[in-house]
Design a protein around this motif. Structure first.
Motif, PDB file in Angstrom:
ATOM      1  N   LEU A 164       0.820  -1.211   0.000  1.00  0.00           N
ATOM      2  CA  LEU A 164       0.000   0.000   0.000  1.00  0.00           C
ATOM      3  C   LEU A 164       0.851   1.258   0.000  1.00  0.00           C
ATOM      4  CD1 LEU A 164      -2.917  -1.028   2.380  1.00  0.00           C
ATOM      5  CD2 LEU A 164      -2.912  -0.892  -0.123  1.00  0.00           C
ATOM      6  N   LEU A 165       2.096   1.140   0.490  1.00  0.00           N
ATOM      7  CA  LEU A 165       2.994   2.284   0.559  1.00  0.00           C
ATOM      8  C   LEU A 165       4.295   1.865  -0.106  1.00  0.00           C
ATOM      9  CD1 LEU A 165       2.609   5.079   1.923  1.00  0.00           C
ATOM     10  CD2 LEU A 165       3.889   4.188   3.859  1.00  0.00           C
TER      11      LEU A 165
ATOM     12  N   PRO B 225       8.371   7.509   0.073  1.00  0.00           N
ATOM     13  CA  PRO B 225       7.258   6.587  -0.204  1.00  0.00           C
ATOM     14  C   PRO B 225       5.940   7.337  -0.421  1.00  0.00           C
ATOM     15  CG  PRO B 225       7.737   6.611   2.135  1.00  0.00           C
ATOM     16  CD  PRO B 225       8.739   7.547   1.500  1.00  0.00           C
ATOM     17  N   HIS B 226       5.067   6.732  -1.213  1.00  0.00           N
ATOM     18  CA  HIS B 226       3.742   7.300  -1.490  1.00  0.00           C
ATOM     19  C   HIS B 226       2.734   6.162  -1.507  1.00  0.00           C
ATOM     20  CE1 HIS B 226       5.729  11.041  -2.587  1.00  0.00           C
ATOM     21  NE2 HIS B 226       6.558  10.330  -3.341  1.00  0.00           N
ATOM     22  N   GLY B 227       1.459   6.502  -1.278  1.00  0.00           N
ATOM     23  CA  GLY B 227       0.400   5.498  -1.346  1.00  0.00           C
ATOM     24  C   GLY B 227       0.287   4.936  -2.758  1.00  0.00           C
ATOM     25  N   VAL B 228      -0.025   3.646  -2.846  1.00  0.00           N
ATOM     26  CA  VAL B 228      -0.036   2.968  -4.149  1.00  0.00           C
ATOM     27  C   VAL B 228      -1.006   3.626  -5.135  1.00  0.00           C
ATOM     28  CG1 VAL B 228      -1.775   1.217  -3.514  1.00  0.00           C
ATOM     29  CG2 VAL B 228      -0.074   0.683  -5.260  1.00  0.00           C
ATOM     30  N   PHE B 229      -2.124   4.197  -4.619  1.00  0.00           N
ATOM     31  CA  PHE B 229      -3.106   4.802  -5.534  1.00  0.00           C
ATOM     32  C   PHE B 229      -2.655   6.181  -6.032  1.00  0.00           C
ATOM     33  CE2 PHE B 229      -5.810   2.028  -2.727  1.00  0.00           C
ATOM     34  CZ  PHE B 229      -5.907   1.005  -3.650  1.00  0.00           C
ATOM     35  N   ALA B 230      -1.552   6.698  -5.463  1.00  0.00           N
ATOM     36  CA  ALA B 230      -0.953   7.932  -5.950  1.00  0.00           C
ATOM     37  C   ALA B 230       0.272   7.626  -6.825  1.00  0.00           C
ATOM     38  CB  ALA B 230      -0.554   8.829  -4.773  1.00  0.00           C
ATOM     39  N   THR B 231       0.442   6.373  -7.210  1.00  0.00           N
ATOM     40  CA  THR B 231       1.564   5.967  -8.069  1.00  0.00           C
ATOM     41  C   THR B 231       1.060   5.018  -9.163  1.00  0.00           C
ATOM     42  OG1 THR B 231       2.221   3.866  -7.049  1.00  0.00           O
ATOM     43  CG2 THR B 231       2.995   5.883  -5.971  1.00  0.00           C
ATOM     44  N   ARG B 232       1.983   4.657 -10.068  1.00  0.00           N
ATOM     45  CA  ARG B 232       1.657   3.683 -11.109  1.00  0.00           C
ATOM     46  C   ARG B 232       2.347   2.342 -10.820  1.00  0.00           C
ATOM     47  NH1 ARG B 232      -0.464   6.520 -15.665  1.00  0.00           N
ATOM     48  NH2 ARG B 232       0.200   4.841 -17.037  1.00  0.00           N
TER      49      ARG B 232
ATOM     50  N   ARG C  47      -0.196  -3.564  -6.975  1.00  0.00           N
ATOM     51  CA  ARG C  47      -1.455  -2.944  -6.597  1.00  0.00           C
ATOM     52  C   ARG C  47      -2.419  -4.011  -6.080  1.00  0.00           C
ATOM     53  NH1 ARG C  47      -0.689   1.630  -9.233  1.00  0.00           N
ATOM     54  NH2 ARG C  47      -2.762   2.429  -8.739  1.00  0.00           N
TER      55      ARG C  47
ATOM     56  N   ARG D 299       0.102  17.746 -10.619  1.00  0.00           N
ATOM     57  CA  ARG D 299       0.740  16.438 -10.649  1.00  0.00           C
ATOM     58  C   ARG D 299       1.408  16.060  -9.328  1.00  0.00           C
ATOM     59  NH1 ARG D 299       4.658  17.321 -13.818  1.00  0.00           N
ATOM     60  NH2 ARG D 299       5.191  15.224 -14.438  1.00  0.00           N
ATOM     61  N   GLY D 300       0.919  16.674  -8.212  1.00  0.00           N
ATOM     62  CA  GLY D 300       1.259  16.232  -6.860  1.00  0.00           C
ATOM     63  C   GLY D 300       2.731  15.987  -6.588  1.00  0.00           C
ATOM     64  N   TRP D 301       3.005  14.889  -5.894  1.00  0.00           N
ATOM     65  CA  TRP D 301       4.369  14.584  -5.446  1.00  0.00           C
ATOM     66  C   TRP D 301       5.326  14.411  -6.625  1.00  0.00           C
ATOM     67  CZ3 TRP D 301       6.651  10.327  -7.357  1.00  0.00           C
ATOM     68  CH2 TRP D 301       5.841   9.287  -7.809  1.00  0.00           C
ATOM     69  N   LEU D 302       4.790  14.061  -7.800  1.00  0.00           N
ATOM     70  CA  LEU D 302       5.661  13.836  -8.948  1.00  0.00           C
ATOM     71  C   LEU D 302       6.302  15.154  -9.389  1.00  0.00           C
ATOM     72  CD1 LEU D 302       6.574  11.554 -10.836  1.00  0.00           C
ATOM     73  CD2 LEU D 302       4.721  12.226 -12.361  1.00  0.00           C
TER      74      LEU D 302
ATOM     75  N   GLN E 232      -4.360   3.273   3.558  1.00  0.00           N
ATOM     76  CA  GLN E 232      -2.950   3.688   3.497  1.00  0.00           C
ATOM     77  C   GLN E 232      -2.501   3.949   2.053  1.00  0.00           C
ATOM     78  OE1 GLN E 232       0.061   0.802   4.596  1.00  0.00           O
ATOM     79  NE2 GLN E 232       1.159   2.313   5.838  1.00  0.00           N
ATOM     80  N   GLY E 233      -3.119   3.274   1.108  1.00  0.00           N
ATOM     81  CA  GLY E 233      -2.778   3.455  -0.304  1.00  0.00           C
ATOM     82  C   GLY E 233      -3.139   4.825  -0.852  1.00  0.00           C
TER      83      GLY E 233
ATOM     84  N   ILE F 287      -2.253   7.703   0.600  1.00  0.00           N
ATOM     85  CA  ILE F 287      -1.301   8.722   1.078  1.00  0.00           C
ATOM     86  C   ILE F 287      -0.717   9.512  -0.098  1.00  0.00           C
ATOM     87  CG2 ILE F 287       0.988   9.017   2.159  1.00  0.00           C
ATOM     88  CD1 ILE F 287       0.176   6.829   4.145  1.00  0.00           C
ATOM     89  N   ASP F 288      -0.806  10.839   0.000  1.00  0.00           N
ATOM     90  CA  ASP F 288      -0.289  11.794  -0.997  1.00  0.00           C
ATOM     91  C   ASP F 288      -1.163  11.935  -2.227  1.00  0.00           C
ATOM     92  OD1 ASP F 288       1.843  12.369   0.606  1.00  0.00           O
ATOM     93  OD2 ASP F 288       3.249  11.062  -0.436  1.00  0.00           O
TER      94      ASP F 288
ATOM     95  N   GLY G 265      -2.438  15.598  -3.710  1.00  0.00           N
ATOM     96  CA  GLY G 265      -1.670  16.513  -4.552  1.00  0.00           C
ATOM     97  C   GLY G 265      -2.070  16.485  -6.012  1.00  0.00           C
ATOM     98  N   PHE G 266      -2.835  15.498  -6.402  1.00  0.00           N
ATOM     99  CA  PHE G 266      -3.219  15.365  -7.808  1.00  0.00           C
ATOM    100  C   PHE G 266      -4.591  16.001  -8.037  1.00  0.00           C
ATOM    101  CE2 PHE G 266      -0.110  12.107  -7.005  1.00  0.00           C
ATOM    102  CZ  PHE G 266       0.717  12.217  -8.106  1.00  0.00           C
TER     103      PHE G 266
ATOM    104  N   ILE H 211      -7.448   3.049  -8.541  1.00  0.00           N
ATOM    105  CA  ILE H 211      -7.337   4.497  -8.702  1.00  0.00           C
ATOM    106  C   ILE H 211      -5.892   4.794  -9.050  1.00  0.00           C
ATOM    107  CG2 ILE H 211      -7.481   6.719  -7.492  1.00  0.00           C
ATOM    108  CD1 ILE H 211      -9.651   5.498  -5.720  1.00  0.00           C
TER     109      ILE H 211
ATOM    110  N   PRO I   2      -3.122   8.169 -10.510  1.00  0.00           N
ATOM    111  CA  PRO I   2      -3.025   9.594 -10.817  1.00  0.00           C
ATOM    112  C   PRO I   2      -3.100   9.831 -12.325  1.00  0.00           C
ATOM    113  CG  PRO I   2      -0.862   8.713 -10.217  1.00  0.00           C
ATOM    114  CD  PRO I   2      -1.854   7.604  -9.996  1.00  0.00           C
TER     115      PRO I   2
END
Lengths: 149, 149
Positions: A67-68, A77-84, A88, A137-140, B42-43, B45-46, B49-50, B123, B125
């Motif tokens: 998840l992180l 680290p970032h939450g999986v739904f905020a990454t690709r 997952r 585009r947030g943390w990216l 937890q997924g 997190i962050d 920002g998007f 989900i 980004p």
């Protein structure tokens, strides 16, 4: 629980994840083919008119999920739904590709970032953009900013 | 075959498909909530920002599929992979929503076109646009053109 089936397979120049460009500013210009199974070929009628397609596919070689996680684009680290990330809860990938041409049940495309042999779940037309001045585009964007310093 | 699980549910003002705007020029400005299950919080997190997110979901009330269908935007039939029809070989929906705010495991979003109670699979980004001068919209642009005449 929902059960999905493969509608075809991706032919890609990449046979190992280490070959796929990752991280800030990675360009995905690789060409490949979406080979649709014969029984679904009729579903491709009129797809030639679209310049870009969404491809929904399976990370079939990813194991488990976290998840992180720490993406290649950042040290944090970032939450999986905020990454690709491939790891997952449902190992679904999404890629926008440019459609170069169709030959019967084969779609020749540019912008491949999947491994050779990846199963395809669905294809949809790409229809509209988010207005550029509305996109954040947030943390990216932050991670890219830290690299430029 | 691949097995998927719900990671949460969509809270939407729509309880029947007849209420969802469809066809040429349909605007999707409805607001709703993506309620993520506690075990996946937890997924998120962050994710704040998007500005925009891809939501991958299940057409859980669609039955069967048809490879060639007549969308509400046109009087002519098109292949299912050239449309956003719910009656797909894998009943997967994809929507770009604008993220308004997050409250713990609830994402408040604009641009909902799903029914209330729809299961969410993933989900991601939304990171980049296709350049406007590169985008072609196939039969949909033609169908809109025929209506304007």
């Amino acid at each position: 629980m929902f059960t999905m089936k493969s509608i075809g397979v991706i032919r890609s120049p990449y046979t190992d994840t280490s070959q796929i460009p990752k991280g800030c500013g990675a360009q995905h210009n690789a060409e490949g083919t979406l080979e649709i199974l014969p029984e679904f070929e009729q579903g491709l009628i009129d797809i030639e008119g679209f310049s870009h397609l969404y491809v929904i596919w399976i990370f079939d070689r990813a194991e488990g999920h976290e998840l992180l996680g720490r993406p290649p684009t950042d040290t944090r680290p970032h939450g999986v739904f905020a990454t690709r990330s491939p790891r997952r809860p449902n190992p679904i990938g999404l890629t926008v590709v440019e459609l170069l041409r169709r030959e019967e049940r084969r779609l020749y495309v540019r912008g491949i970032d999947m491994l050779d042999g990846t199963p395809i779940l669905d294809i949809k037309p790409y229809l509209s953009n988010v207005p550029a001045d509305k996109l954040r585009r947030g943390w990216l964007a932050e991670a890219e900013g830290r690299r430029e310093v």
